[in-house]
Design a protein around this motif. Structure first.
Motif, PDB file in Angstrom:
ATOM      1  N   LYS A  12      14.382   0.826  -8.749  1.00 30.77           N
ATOM      2  CA  LYS A  12      15.179   2.052  -8.686  1.00 30.77           C
ATOM      3  C   LYS A  12      14.306   3.269  -8.937  1.00 30.77           C
ATOM      4  O   LYS A  12      13.317   3.199  -9.660  1.00 30.77           O
ATOM      5  CB  LYS A  12      16.308   2.011  -9.711  1.00 30.77           C
ATOM      6  CG  LYS A  12      17.413   1.052  -9.374  1.00 30.77           C
ATOM      7  CD  LYS A  12      18.542   1.198 -10.374  1.00 30.77           C
ATOM      8  CE  LYS A  12      19.663   0.229 -10.072  1.00 30.77           C
ATOM      9  NZ  LYS A  12      20.736   0.335 -11.071  1.00 30.77           N
ATOM     10  N   LYS A  56      18.156   4.283 -23.997  1.00 30.16           N
ATOM     11  CA  LYS A  56      18.058   2.836 -23.768  1.00 30.16           C
ATOM     12  C   LYS A  56      18.891   2.425 -22.557  1.00 30.16           C
ATOM     13  O   LYS A  56      18.436   1.642 -21.711  1.00 30.16           O
ATOM     14  CB  LYS A  56      18.521   2.085 -25.015  1.00 30.16           C
ATOM     15  CG  LYS A  56      18.315   0.596 -24.952  1.00 30.16           C
ATOM     16  CD  LYS A  56      18.693  -0.048 -26.282  1.00 30.16           C
ATOM     17  CE  LYS A  56      18.344  -1.510 -26.280  1.00 30.16           C
ATOM     18  NZ  LYS A  56      18.609  -2.135 -27.578  1.00 30.16           N
ATOM     19  N   LEU A  94      17.120   3.478 -19.376  1.00 27.37           N
ATOM     20  CA  LEU A  94      16.020   2.573 -19.035  1.00 27.37           C
ATOM     21  C   LEU A  94      16.536   1.234 -18.506  1.00 27.37           C
ATOM     22  O   LEU A  94      16.009   0.695 -17.533  1.00 27.37           O
ATOM     23  CB  LEU A  94      15.122   2.353 -20.251  1.00 27.37           C
ATOM     24  CG  LEU A  94      14.300   3.563 -20.684  1.00 27.37           C
ATOM     25  CD1 LEU A  94      13.568   3.271 -21.990  1.00 27.37           C
ATOM     26  CD2 LEU A  94      13.321   3.966 -19.603  1.00 27.37           C
ATOM     27  N   ASN A  95      17.571   0.699 -19.130  1.00 26.98           N
ATOM     28  CA  ASN A  95      18.130  -0.578 -18.688  1.00 26.98           C
ATOM     29  C   ASN A  95      18.765  -0.495 -17.303  1.00 26.98           C
ATOM     30  O   ASN A  95      18.686  -1.446 -16.522  1.00 26.98           O
ATOM     31  CB  ASN A  95      19.154  -1.095 -19.693  1.00 26.98           C
ATOM     32  CG  ASN A  95      18.518  -1.583 -20.975  1.00 26.98           C
ATOM     33  OD1 ASN A  95      17.359  -1.980 -20.994  1.00 26.98           O
ATOM     34  ND2 ASN A  95      19.274  -1.541 -22.059  1.00 26.98           N
ATOM     35  N   ASN A  96      19.397   0.625 -17.007  1.00 26.48           N
ATOM     36  CA  ASN A  96      20.099   0.793 -15.733  1.00 26.48           C
ATOM     37  C   ASN A  96      19.205   1.263 -14.590  1.00 26.48           C
ATOM     38  O   ASN A  96      19.649   1.322 -13.442  1.00 26.48           O
ATOM     39  CB  ASN A  96      21.254   1.779 -15.888  1.00 26.48           C
ATOM     40  CG  ASN A  96      22.335   1.256 -16.788  1.00 26.48           C
ATOM     41  OD1 ASN A  96      22.547   0.055 -16.887  1.00 26.48           O
ATOM     42  ND2 ASN A  96      23.020   2.153 -17.476  1.00 26.48           N
ATOM     43  N   ASN A  97      17.968   1.604 -14.891  1.00 25.00           N
ATOM     44  CA  ASN A  97      17.099   2.184 -13.865  1.00 25.00           C
ATOM     45  C   ASN A  97      15.732   1.517 -13.804  1.00 25.00           C
ATOM     46  O   ASN A  97      14.711   2.168 -13.630  1.00 25.00           O
ATOM     47  CB  ASN A  97      16.947   3.692 -14.107  1.00 25.00           C
ATOM     48  CG  ASN A  97      18.241   4.418 -13.895  1.00 25.00           C
ATOM     49  OD1 ASN A  97      18.692   4.584 -12.771  1.00 25.00           O
ATOM     50  ND2 ASN A  97      18.876   4.821 -14.980  1.00 25.00           N
ATOM     51  N   GLN A  98      15.730   0.220 -13.924  1.00 33.56           N
ATOM     52  CA  GLN A  98      14.473  -0.517 -13.852  1.00 33.56           C
ATOM     53  C   GLN A  98      13.965  -0.565 -12.411  1.00 33.56           C
ATOM     54  O   GLN A  98      14.737  -0.407 -11.471  1.00 33.56           O
ATOM     55  CB  GLN A  98      14.663  -1.921 -14.407  1.00 33.56           C
ATOM     56  CG  GLN A  98      14.971  -1.912 -15.895  1.00 33.56           C
ATOM     57  CD  GLN A  98      15.144  -3.301 -16.467  1.00 33.56           C
ATOM     58  OE1 GLN A  98      14.923  -4.297 -15.803  1.00 33.56           O
ATOM     59  NE2 GLN A  98      15.547  -3.370 -17.720  1.00 33.56           N
ATOM     60  N   TYR A  99      12.685  -0.792 -12.279  1.00 33.75           N
ATOM     61  CA  TYR A  99      12.062  -0.920 -10.973  1.00 33.75           C
ATOM     62  C   TYR A  99      12.830  -1.925 -10.133  1.00 33.75           C
ATOM     63  O   TYR A  99      13.263  -2.939 -10.661  1.00 33.75           O
ATOM     64  CB  TYR A  99      10.601  -1.369 -11.149  1.00 33.75           C
ATOM     65  CG  TYR A  99       9.847  -1.486  -9.856  1.00 33.75           C
ATOM     66  CD1 TYR A  99       9.289  -0.372  -9.274  1.00 33.75           C
ATOM     67  CD2 TYR A  99       9.725  -2.707  -9.215  1.00 33.75           C
ATOM     68  CE1 TYR A  99       8.610  -0.468  -8.068  1.00 33.75           C
ATOM     69  CE2 TYR A  99       9.052  -2.820  -8.017  1.00 33.75           C
ATOM     70  CZ  TYR A  99       8.491  -1.696  -7.452  1.00 33.75           C
ATOM     71  OH  TYR A  99       7.841  -1.793  -6.259  1.00 33.75           O
TER      72      TYR A  99
END
Length: 108
Positions: free
Chosen positions: A58, A48, A51-56
């Motif tokens: 990125k 989680k 996913l939160n730290n690597n959103q589009y």
């Protein structure tokens, strides 16, 4: 010896679409063992966070995911086991007596 004899054996974190047996078969086994090492809840928290730290827009790499697993690891010994799962070409085998994986060393 390469699994299925299809291609060079590479660590999971370097696997591409050209070596699906590594990313799917060995990757699945590594994730099960990771869950045994740090617990399913910690794996889910790491995923989680990834996913939160690597959103589009990125473009994260597999090392970014491994770093999230490190954060969920309780100590350096477990981080070393995470490295063995994802950064080596060791074969992951499971025994029926234990949840822990044993490995056959073949470092790259």
């Amino acid at each position: 010896d390469n699994e299925k004899g299809l291609s060079e054996n590479v660590p999971i974190y370097k696997a591409t679409g050209g070596v699906p047996h590594i990313s799917y078969s060995k990757g699945a086994a590594a994730m099960v063992e990771l869950s045994n090492l740090i617990g399913e809840e910690n794996v889910n928290t790491a995923l989680k966070s990834f996913l939160n730290n690597n959103q589009y827009p990125k473009k994260p790499s597999s090392l970014d995911l491994i770093n999230e697993f490190y954060k969920a690891a309780p100590n350096a010994s477990v981080r070393k086991q995470i490295d063995r799962l994802f950064k080596t070409t060791e074969n992951i085998t499971f025994t029926s007596e234990s949840k822990n994986a044993s490995t056959k060393t073949n470092q790259k």
